[in-house]
Design a protein around this motif. Sequence first.
Motif, PDB file in Angstrom:
ATOM      1  N   LEU A 161      -0.246  -5.348  -6.615  1.00 54.11           N
ATOM      2  CA  LEU A 161       0.358  -4.658  -7.610  1.00 54.11           C
ATOM      3  C   LEU A 161      -0.166  -3.179  -8.127  1.00 54.11           C
ATOM      4  N   SER A 162       0.675  -2.382  -8.497  1.00 55.00           N
ATOM      5  CA  SER A 162       0.286  -1.041  -8.905  1.00 55.00           C
ATOM      6  C   SER A 162      -0.457  -1.298 -10.259  1.00 55.00           C
ATOM      7  N   HIS A 163       0.150  -1.883 -11.016  1.00 56.48           N
ATOM      8  CA  HIS A 163      -0.076  -2.385 -12.457  1.00 56.48           C
ATOM      9  C   HIS A 163       0.119  -3.784 -13.087  1.00 56.48           C
ATOM     10  N   ILE A 207      -4.393  -0.847  -0.788  1.00 53.85           N
ATOM     11  CA  ILE A 207      -5.229  -0.787  -2.204  1.00 53.85           C
ATOM     12  C   ILE A 207      -4.096   0.397  -3.140  1.00 53.85           C
ATOM     13  N   TYR A 208      -4.027  -0.019  -4.253  1.00 53.73           N
ATOM     14  CA  TYR A 208      -3.828   1.016  -5.293  1.00 53.73           C
ATOM     15  C   TYR A 208      -4.954   1.719  -5.907  1.00 53.73           C
ATOM     16  N   PHE A 209      -4.885   3.030  -5.926  1.00 48.08           N
ATOM     17  CA  PHE A 209      -6.229   3.707  -6.283  1.00 48.08           C
ATOM     18  C   PHE A 209      -5.841   5.112  -6.769  1.00 48.08           C
ATOM     19  N   LYS A 210      -6.128   5.372  -8.093  1.00 48.87           N
ATOM     20  CA  LYS A 210      -5.953   6.637  -8.590  1.00 48.87           C
ATOM     21  C   LYS A 210      -4.320   6.997  -8.506  1.00 48.87           C
ATOM     22  N   GLY A 211      -3.467   6.193  -8.582  1.00 51.02           N
ATOM     23  CA  GLY A 211      -1.903   6.695  -8.731  1.00 51.02           C
ATOM     24  C   GLY A 211      -1.304   6.748  -7.397  1.00 51.02           C
ATOM     25  N   LEU A 222      -7.032   6.189   7.630  1.00 51.33           N
ATOM     26  CA  LEU A 222      -6.532   5.705   6.305  1.00 51.33           C
ATOM     27  C   LEU A 222      -5.251   6.564   5.748  1.00 51.33           C
ATOM     28  N   TYR A 223      -4.373   5.842   5.350  1.00 51.88           N
ATOM     29  CA  TYR A 223      -2.933   6.381   5.029  1.00 51.88           C
ATOM     30  C   TYR A 223      -2.871   6.557   3.654  1.00 51.88           C
ATOM     31  N   VAL A 224      -2.192   7.501   2.941  1.00 47.02           N
ATOM     32  CA  VAL A 224      -1.672   7.361   1.672  1.00 47.02           C
ATOM     33  C   VAL A 224      -0.173   7.329   1.988  1.00 47.02           C
ATOM     34  N   VAL A 225       0.484   6.740   1.007  1.00 43.88           N
ATOM     35  CA  VAL A 225       2.051   6.335   0.991  1.00 43.88           C
ATOM     36  C   VAL A 225       2.649   7.383   0.126  1.00 43.88           C
ATOM     37  N   ASP A 226       3.523   8.178   0.727  1.00 49.88           N
ATOM     38  CA  ASP A 226       4.252   9.184   0.025  1.00 49.88           C
ATOM     39  C   ASP A 226       5.782   8.532   0.024  1.00 49.88           C
ATOM     40  N   PHE A 227       6.105   8.580  -1.353  1.00 49.57           N
ATOM     41  CA  PHE A 227       7.293   7.703  -1.621  1.00 49.57           C
ATOM     42  C   PHE A 227       8.687   8.834  -1.502  1.00 49.57           C
ATOM     43  N   GLU A 228       8.366  10.219  -1.760  1.00 48.73           N
ATOM     44  CA  GLU A 228       9.388  11.189  -1.739  1.00 48.73           C
ATOM     45  C   GLU A 228       9.187  12.081  -0.449  1.00 48.73           C
ATOM     46  N   PRO A 229      10.168  12.557   0.280  1.00 48.23           N
ATOM     47  CA  PRO A 229      11.573  12.225  -0.184  1.00 48.23           C
ATOM     48  C   PRO A 229      12.018  10.907   0.255  1.00 48.23           C
ATOM     49  N   GLU A 230      11.292  10.137   1.501  1.00 45.48           N
ATOM     50  CA  GLU A 230      11.383   9.126   2.227  1.00 45.48           C
ATOM     51  C   GLU A 230      10.432   8.589   2.389  1.00 45.48           C
ATOM     52  N   ASP A 255     -14.920   0.869  -9.764  1.00 39.83           N
ATOM     53  CA  ASP A 255     -15.181   1.951 -10.920  1.00 39.83           C
ATOM     54  C   ASP A 255     -14.911   3.429 -10.567  1.00 39.83           C
ATOM     55  N   GLY A 256     -13.570   3.505 -10.057  1.00 41.44           N
ATOM     56  CA  GLY A 256     -13.157   4.853  -9.470  1.00 41.44           C
ATOM     57  C   GLY A 256     -13.745   5.573  -8.437  1.00 41.44           C
ATOM     58  N   ASN A 257     -14.470   4.523  -7.581  1.00 40.16           N
ATOM     59  CA  ASN A 257     -14.897   5.143  -6.331  1.00 40.16           C
ATOM     60  C   ASN A 257     -13.947   4.090  -5.130  1.00 40.16           C
ATOM     61  N   LEU A 258     -13.619   4.784  -4.186  1.00 39.53           N
ATOM     62  CA  LEU A 258     -12.773   4.041  -3.070  1.00 39.53           C
ATOM     63  C   LEU A 258     -13.945   3.600  -2.122  1.00 39.53           C
TER      64      LEU A 258
END
Length: 372
Positions: A161-163, A207-211, A222-230, A255-258
């Motif tokens: 979960l994100s939150h 992982i959900y990390f810093k938004g 390592l990928y980041v998920v971009d939600f927009e535009p798709e 503690d804020g370190n990935l």
Amino acid sequence: MAAWSDLTNDVLEYITSFLTFPDHCRFGAVCKNWRSVSKSRRYPPAPQLPWLVLEEEKETRKRKFYSLSDAKHYSIEIPELHGRYICGSSHGWLFAVDIKITGILINPFTREFFELPPFPPFCEDVDVNTLIEKVPSDYMGGPRDYTFEEMQTTIVAKAILSHDPKERSDFTAMIMFGEMNTPAFWRPGDLCWTVVDGQQGSSYDIIYFKGNFYVLSPVNVLYVVDFEPEPKLRVVGPQIEVYGNGLEQYLIDFDGNLLLIERFCGLDEGNLITNGFNVIEPNLEENILYEWYDIDGYALFVGRNSSIFVNASHFPTCKKNGIYFTHITKSKYACHDFGVYDMTDKKISKLYSFEVFPPPVVLPVWLTPSTW
């Protein structure tokens, strides 16, 4: 001396901020007033050691848990989990899959839950006539057909979960599903899971990390998920070199370190066992890697759970600089391999007898218990 029954609510609320989870539950069982106080969120709860979520008892159908803080097993009646397979935990909530390949997101101790839609690519209820009914092999991307019973325990490799849903109603759930551990997400109100495109090969962890959600690929990307535009995956950070046979990897927010936790495995008389761990920090801004040789006296908990770390000095039974691990591999040997790795002396010890886990049905999952 004043009687306990005469204590004011503000004093009782302050007392609850020091209680372990089992003691917090006992506190709430004293009387109606104390139960009401136990649900107060005026003070932050005391730090808690994770519990292990175990199998369902055959006779009573109660769910078994193991508490590290007092080294005890607890059997708890949770009807919503009857016959369901636990595929992940996050923020004190469990993801559970039933035989129809649908799921729920549940806090097992408050029994609050969300109904989840059928996992991809199903967007309607699956009609399961018998457990031996076959599912086309192209569904899982594998070379053979699968029964629904097999799919129940393999369709979702991890879920996070994100939150905390009790903190934010606009949370996002992310899973890795199918043979390729493809990422997909769901938000409250969605009728289906949305598959994220752009994956190269299968995935190791999310992982959900810093938004942001991050996905780790076995090809060391390592990928980041971009939600927009798709929704799609975008490569970030340095390429990560890994070594060894039977390796698994985990991402953790320390503690804020990935951090990337590399797990080295090997075969011993036909059994898959863990040989050791490395801890690496991929610096996304400088595009370089840093190796960590200790974790400042903290303890990490890795497996199918969202990342968990605790200050070991707060818990007499917790090993400092320890990496507590369970297994997420879909192997019949996987349930037998769990314990704690000491980064100081590089030794592995068992938590207790692993005979309580009947392979290959149940994989233990770390969960931070909460009734708040």
